[in-house]
Write a protein that holds these residues in place. Structure first.
Motif, PDB file in Angstrom:
ATOM      1  N   PRO A  14       0.801  -1.230   0.000  1.00 29.03           N
ATOM      2  CA  PRO A  14       0.000   0.000   0.000  1.00 29.03           C
ATOM      3  C   PRO A  14       0.831   1.276   0.000  1.00 29.03           C
ATOM      4  CG  PRO A  14      -0.176  -1.168   2.119  1.00 29.03           C
ATOM      5  CD  PRO A  14       0.534  -2.076   1.182  1.00 29.03           C
ATOM      6  N   GLU A  15       2.077   1.203   0.514  1.00 32.08           N
ATOM      7  CA  GLU A  15       2.889   2.426   0.621  1.00 32.08           C
ATOM      8  C   GLU A  15       3.292   2.980  -0.762  1.00 32.08           C
ATOM      9  OE1 GLU A  15       5.520  -1.026   0.486  1.00 32.08           O
ATOM     10  OE2 GLU A  15       3.730  -0.533   1.644  1.00 32.08           O
ATOM     11  N   LEU A  16       3.140   2.177  -1.819  1.00 30.70           N
ATOM     12  CA  LEU A  16       3.444   2.675  -3.166  1.00 30.70           C
ATOM     13  C   LEU A  16       2.497   3.816  -3.547  1.00 30.70           C
ATOM     14  CD1 LEU A  16       4.116  -0.614  -5.200  1.00 30.70           C
ATOM     15  CD2 LEU A  16       5.778   0.938  -4.184  1.00 30.70           C
ATOM     16  N   GLY A  17       1.351   3.884  -2.867  1.00 35.77           N
ATOM     17  CA  GLY A  17       0.387   4.958  -3.120  1.00 35.77           C
ATOM     18  C   GLY A  17       1.003   6.334  -2.930  1.00 35.77           C
ATOM     19  N   LYS A  18       1.948   6.435  -1.990  1.00 36.09           N
ATOM     20  CA  LYS A  18       2.619   7.729  -1.731  1.00 36.09           C
ATOM     21  C   LYS A  18       3.370   8.195  -2.978  1.00 36.09           C
ATOM     22  CE  LYS A  18       3.419   7.641   3.280  1.00 36.09           C
ATOM     23  NZ  LYS A  18       2.881   6.273   3.595  1.00 36.09           N
ATOM     24  N   VAL A  19       4.095   7.267  -3.615  1.00 38.96           N
ATOM     25  CA  VAL A  19       4.877   7.624  -4.805  1.00 38.96           C
ATOM     26  C   VAL A  19       3.945   7.892  -5.984  1.00 38.96           C
ATOM     27  CG1 VAL A  19       6.732   6.903  -6.372  1.00 38.96           C
ATOM     28  CG2 VAL A  19       6.776   6.188  -3.977  1.00 38.96           C
ATOM     29  N   PHE A  20       2.989   6.971  -6.193  1.00 39.47           N
ATOM     30  CA  PHE A  20       2.103   7.106  -7.348  1.00 39.47           C
ATOM     31  C   PHE A  20       1.164   8.314  -7.220  1.00 39.47           C
ATOM     32  CE2 PHE A  20       2.468   2.230  -7.922  1.00 39.47           C
ATOM     33  CZ  PHE A  20       3.637   2.392  -8.657  1.00 39.47           C
ATOM     34  N   GLY A  21       0.927   8.742  -5.975  1.00 42.65           N
ATOM     35  CA  GLY A  21       0.037   9.875  -5.765  1.00 42.65           C
ATOM     36  C   GLY A  21       0.767  11.203  -5.672  1.00 42.65           C
ATOM     37  N   SER A  22       2.104  11.165  -5.727  1.00 38.31           N
ATOM     38  CA  SER A  22       2.879  12.388  -5.480  1.00 38.31           C
ATOM     39  C   SER A  22       2.867  13.357  -6.662  1.00 38.31           C
ATOM     40  CB  SER A  22       4.315  12.026  -5.114  1.00 38.31           C
ATOM     41  OG  SER A  22       4.911  11.360  -6.216  1.00 38.31           O
ATOM     42  N   ARG A  23       2.552  12.841  -7.869  1.00 43.27           N
ATOM     43  CA  ARG A  23       2.447  13.744  -9.027  1.00 43.27           C
ATOM     44  C   ARG A  23       1.536  13.121 -10.069  1.00 43.27           C
ATOM     45  NH1 ARG A  23       5.405  12.547 -13.872  1.00 43.27           N
ATOM     46  NH2 ARG A  23       7.078  11.005 -13.631  1.00 43.27           N
ATOM     47  N   THR A  24       1.224  13.906 -11.086  1.00 41.68           N
ATOM     48  CA  THR A  24       0.405  13.369 -12.174  1.00 41.68           C
ATOM     49  C   THR A  24       1.332  12.756 -13.216  1.00 41.68           C
ATOM     50  OG1 THR A  24      -1.207  15.090 -11.777  1.00 41.68           O
ATOM     51  CG2 THR A  24      -1.362  13.919 -13.870  1.00 41.68           C
ATOM     52  N   PHE A  25       1.136  11.468 -13.472  1.00 40.34           N
ATOM     53  CA  PHE A  25       1.955  10.795 -14.487  1.00 40.34           C
ATOM     54  C   PHE A  25       1.278  10.978 -15.843  1.00 40.34           C
ATOM     55  CE2 PHE A  25       3.335   8.942 -10.563  1.00 40.34           C
ATOM     56  CZ  PHE A  25       4.692   8.697 -10.750  1.00 40.34           C
ATOM     57  N   SER A  26       2.080  11.178 -16.883  1.00 40.01           N
ATOM     58  CA  SER A  26       1.512  11.434 -18.221  1.00 40.01           C
ATOM     59  C   SER A  26       1.001  10.137 -18.836  1.00 40.01           C
ATOM     60  CB  SER A  26       2.576  12.043 -19.134  1.00 40.01           C
ATOM     61  OG  SER A  26       3.529  11.044 -19.478  1.00 40.01           O
ATOM     62  N   ARG A  27       0.125  10.289 -19.819  1.00 37.03           N
ATOM     63  CA  ARG A  27      -0.399   9.130 -20.554  1.00 37.03           C
ATOM     64  C   ARG A  27       0.768   8.375 -21.187  1.00 37.03           C
ATOM     65  NH1 ARG A  27      -4.242   5.986 -19.660  1.00 37.03           N
ATOM     66  NH2 ARG A  27      -2.642   4.463 -20.110  1.00 37.03           N
ATOM     67  N   ASN A  28       1.751   9.122 -21.706  1.00 36.06           N
ATOM     68  CA  ASN A  28       2.924   8.495 -22.333  1.00 36.06           C
ATOM     69  C   ASN A  28       3.670   7.590 -21.359  1.00 36.06           C
ATOM     70  OD1 ASN A  28       2.547   9.563 -24.804  1.00 36.06           O
ATOM     71  ND2 ASN A  28       4.205  11.074 -24.707  1.00 36.06           N
ATOM     72  N   GLU A  29       3.842   8.082 -20.129  1.00 35.73           N
ATOM     73  CA  GLU A  29       4.562   7.292 -19.116  1.00 35.73           C
ATOM     74  C   GLU A  29       3.796   6.009 -18.806  1.00 35.73           C
ATOM     75  OE1 GLU A  29       6.993  10.532 -16.437  1.00 35.73           O
ATOM     76  OE2 GLU A  29       4.808  10.538 -16.266  1.00 35.73           O
ATOM     77  N   LEU A  30       2.477   6.155 -18.635  1.00 33.12           N
ATOM     78  CA  LEU A  30       1.671   4.974 -18.306  1.00 33.12           C
ATOM     79  C   LEU A  30       1.641   3.978 -19.460  1.00 33.12           C
ATOM     80  CD1 LEU A  30      -1.270   6.597 -16.345  1.00 33.12           C
ATOM     81  CD2 LEU A  30       0.579   5.201 -15.432  1.00 33.12           C
ATOM     82  N   ASP A  31       1.569   4.516 -20.708  1.00 34.14           N
ATOM     83  CA  ASP A  31       1.593   3.635 -21.879  1.00 34.14           C
ATOM     84  C   ASP A  31       2.905   2.858 -21.933  1.00 34.14           C
ATOM     85  OD1 ASP A  31      -0.909   4.334 -22.676  1.00 34.14           O
ATOM     86  OD2 ASP A  31      -0.281   5.724 -24.261  1.00 34.14           O
ATOM     87  N   ALA A  32       4.006   3.553 -21.654  1.00 35.07           N
ATOM     88  CA  ALA A  32       5.335   2.912 -21.693  1.00 35.07           C
ATOM     89  C   ALA A  32       5.409   1.791 -20.658  1.00 35.07           C
ATOM     90  CB  ALA A  32       6.420   3.946 -21.436  1.00 35.07           C
ATOM     91  N   VAL A  33       4.907   2.090 -19.454  1.00 31.29           N
ATOM     92  CA  VAL A  33       4.928   1.111 -18.362  1.00 31.29           C
ATOM     93  C   VAL A  33       4.077  -0.118 -18.728  1.00 31.29           C
ATOM     94  CG1 VAL A  33       3.989   0.762 -16.054  1.00 31.29           C
ATOM     95  CG2 VAL A  33       5.512   2.685 -16.482  1.00 31.29           C
ATOM     96  N   GLU A  34       2.888   0.135 -19.276  1.00 32.95           N
ATOM     97  CA  GLU A  34       1.995  -0.977 -19.644  1.00 32.95           C
ATOM     98  C   GLU A  34       2.574  -1.801 -20.794  1.00 32.95           C
ATOM     99  OE1 GLU A  34      -2.073   0.129 -20.323  1.00 32.95           O
ATOM    100  OE2 GLU A  34      -2.350   0.794 -18.242  1.00 32.95           O
TER     101      GLU A  34
END
Length: 242
Positions: A94-114
């Motif tokens: 659950p603590e990953l929520g802190k990192v993932f919630g700390s900024r808005t990730f771009s669609r490009n970043e999420l597409d790359a990760v997926e």
């Protein structure tokens, strides 16, 4: 007459003194062992692994975004904190929520990760502990299409171990330039456990087929008629003759 053992040379011609019938249990067992060994390990194939992995990550991500949106009417001062306090419901803790919630990730970043996740969950991935069963030929049964069988030679050479797929994912995520090391680590922690074997050794199916193969071997019987010649003088004695 003299007592012979295997490998001796007969010093006389031996004739069967009576009708003799017996089962050669040793030879039968040897043939059964060969029949068992001829059955190759059976693996079950799960073709839906990549879809399941991406879906699992996506739903946890969407859940986090919904939690992070301030509820209407909330006092302004709490807004900035809600994002960072959102709990991550996916894998990795659950603590990953802190990192993932700390900024808005771009669609490009999420597409790359997926894309990296899909790539590394695709194809023939085996559990590291199943490596010994991949040395030679294997038989693969598709869980979606049980009638379709495929065989693979030298499977260990063409397939990927879970540990290697996870390492590759880590390298590729770390290569996304816009992610900080901490963010990259968080994505790796969330994605890595989603890489699961798509090829699973089916010990029960393999064992069942081996048992069937062994049971299919008829007992090896030896029958001699009275007066039948067993061995000629000067011939070498074989196990069957003994």
């Amino acid at each position: 007459g003299p007592v012979y053992k295997e490998g001796d040379i007969a010093r006389e011609t031996i004739i069967s003194p009576a009708d003799i019938y017996f089962v050669d249990t040793e030879e039968t067992e040897r043939t059964r062992a060969f029949a068992r060994e001829a059955v190759v390990p059976i693996f079950a194939y799960e073709p839906k692994r990549p879809d399941e992995a991406v879906q699992s990550f996506r739903s946890a991500w969407e859940h986090l975004q919904r939690k992070a949106e301030p509820s209407p009417g909330a006092a302004n001062r709490t807004n900035s904190n809600t994002r960072a306090e959102a709990k991550w419901t996916g894998l990795g803790g659950p603590e990953l929520g802190k990192v993932f919630g700390s900024r808005t990730f771009s669609r490009n970043e999420l597409d790359a990760v997926e894309r990296i996740l899909r790539e590394n969950t695709s194809g023939d991935i085996y559990a590291d502990q199943d490596r010994p069963f991949l040395e030679n030929e294997i038989k693969i049964v598709d869980r979606q299409k049980p009638t379709e069988l495929r065989r693979a030679q030298n499977a260990a050479m063409t397939m990927v171990a879970v540990s290697d797929a996870r390492q590759q994912l880590k390298d590729q995520v770390s290569g996304i330039r816009s992610l900080s090391p901490k963010e990259a680590d968080a994505f790796v922690a969330a994605l890595s456990p989603l890489i699961q074997p798509s090829l699973i050794y089916d010990s029960a199916a393999t064992e069942a087929e081996r048992l069937q193969a062994a049971q299919g071997v008829q007992p090896l019987a030896i029958a001699l008629k009275r007066g039948e010649r067993v061995v000629d003088e000067g011939q070498r004695i074989t196990p069957a003759m003994v």
